[in-house]
Design an enzyme around this catalytic site. Structure first.
Site, PDB file in Angstrom:
ATOM      1  N   PHE A   1      63.988  87.275 108.057  1.00 34.51           N
ATOM      2  CA  PHE A   1      62.644  87.779 108.297  1.00 34.51           C
ATOM      3  C   PHE A   1      62.087  88.426 107.031  1.00 34.51           C
ATOM      4  O   PHE A   1      62.735  89.292 106.437  1.00 34.51           O
ATOM      5  CB  PHE A   1      62.644  88.820 109.422  1.00 34.51           C
ATOM      6  CG  PHE A   1      62.818  88.227 110.796  1.00 34.51           C
ATOM      7  CD1 PHE A   1      61.743  88.144 111.672  1.00 34.51           C
ATOM      8  CD2 PHE A   1      64.057  87.752 111.219  1.00 34.51           C
ATOM      9  CE1 PHE A   1      61.907  87.604 112.947  1.00 34.51           C
ATOM     10  CE2 PHE A   1      64.225  87.200 112.479  1.00 34.51           C
ATOM     11  CZ  PHE A   1      63.146  87.125 113.341  1.00 34.51           C
TER      12      PHE A   1
ATOM     13  N   GLU B   1      71.357  97.253 115.671  1.00 33.06           N
ATOM     14  CA  GLU B   1      72.754  97.270 115.232  1.00 33.06           C
ATOM     15  C   GLU B   1      73.644  97.972 116.256  1.00 33.06           C
ATOM     16  O   GLU B   1      74.792  97.560 116.476  1.00 33.06           O
ATOM     17  CB  GLU B   1      72.865  97.946 113.873  1.00 33.06           C
ATOM     18  CG  GLU B   1      74.243  97.844 113.248  1.00 33.06           C
ATOM     19  CD  GLU B   1      74.219  98.237 111.788  1.00 33.06           C
ATOM     20  OE1 GLU B   1      73.994  97.355 110.937  1.00 33.06           O
ATOM     21  OE2 GLU B   1      74.417  99.447 111.494  1.00 33.06           O
TER      22      GLU B   1
END
Length: 249
Positions: free
Chosen positions: A41, A223
């Site tokens: 991205f 995460e």
């Protein structure tokens, strides 16, 4: 190698330099006629990193094998023409940006999931996500190929279990119970078979949305959810911190 851990308690290999023969693996991989995808991205100011990432990944990521690079960006006009190796393809996919970087970070999982369902499953056999602000300096080859692959965070490799930065608040869907947790994995480099990456991204985004409905944000965003998922769905292969090293270390 005897200086590092090369096998997990659940008998998954941990890949370090010197633990594999790339020539043998390349020959086996070639026979299967596989295609690997890389999703990344470049949103907002991160388009600045595109040139460095793409030129190094084009050179070093599964060199000699067919790779489809899927570059998600909110500014496709900023992406200049990039010269790709003959066996590689680059697909620039427009996405909207968000006002907060946390929203961008946590929407990645959902975007990857949706594109696996609509497109990637028909185009690639394996799919890896890599952060755009990474540069490759050495070859990353087919030793990374497996069903579910996670990378050990270089910052957390030597920390004790009770010091690893897991989400511990029980009200979060990313919570890891005290005393549990194997390694601490980075969300900057993970992947595996398309089917396994679909299940991972779907579960992580579901956890993100449930947290949001309950007014909570996991400690390290996507995460944290990745680490929770991999605690209960063990990776079949781990990449050592060498694969995502930080120059500050």
């Amino acid at each position: 190698r005897r200086d590092v851990l090369v096998l997990t308690p659940w008998l998954a290999p941990i890949v370090w330099e010197g633990t594999f023969n790339r020539d043998i693996l390349n020959a086996q991989y070639m026979q299967k006629n596989l295609v690997t995808g890389v999703a990344t991205f470049a949103v907002k100011k991160y388009w600045f990193f595109v040139q460095g990432f793409m030129s190094s990944a084009n050179k070093y990521f599964l060199a000699g094998h067919q790779v489809n690079f899927y570059l998600f960006t909110d500014n496709p006009d900023h992406i200049s023409h990039l010269q790709m190796a003959p066996e590689n393809n680059l697909f620039v996919i427009p996405v909207q940006n968000h006002s907060h970087w946390q929203d961008i970070s946590m929407s990645r999982m959902d975007i990857i999931r949706r594109y696996i369902h609509s497109q990637f499953q028909y185009e690639v056999d394996y799919l890896y996500y890599i952060d755009i602000d990474v540069q490759l300096f050495e070859h990353i080859g087919v030793e990374i190929i497996d069903a579910l692959v996670a990378t050990i965070s270089p910052w957390q490799y030597t920390t004790r279990r009770d010091s690893k930065p897991y989400e511990t608040r029980t009200e979060s869907q990313a919570a890891i119970p005290k005393g549990e947790g194997d390694f601490y994995y980075t969300a900057s480099f993970y992947g595996g078979s398309v089917a396994e990456v679909y299940k991972l991204t779907r579960a992580c985004f579901k956890g993100v949305m449930e947290d949001r409905e309950n007014g909570i944000e996991a400690r390290w965003h996507d995460e944290s959810h990745l680490n929770r998922y991999l605690l209960y769905h063990k990776p079949t292969r781990l990449l050592s911190p060498e694969y995502y090293w930080d120059e500050e270390l």
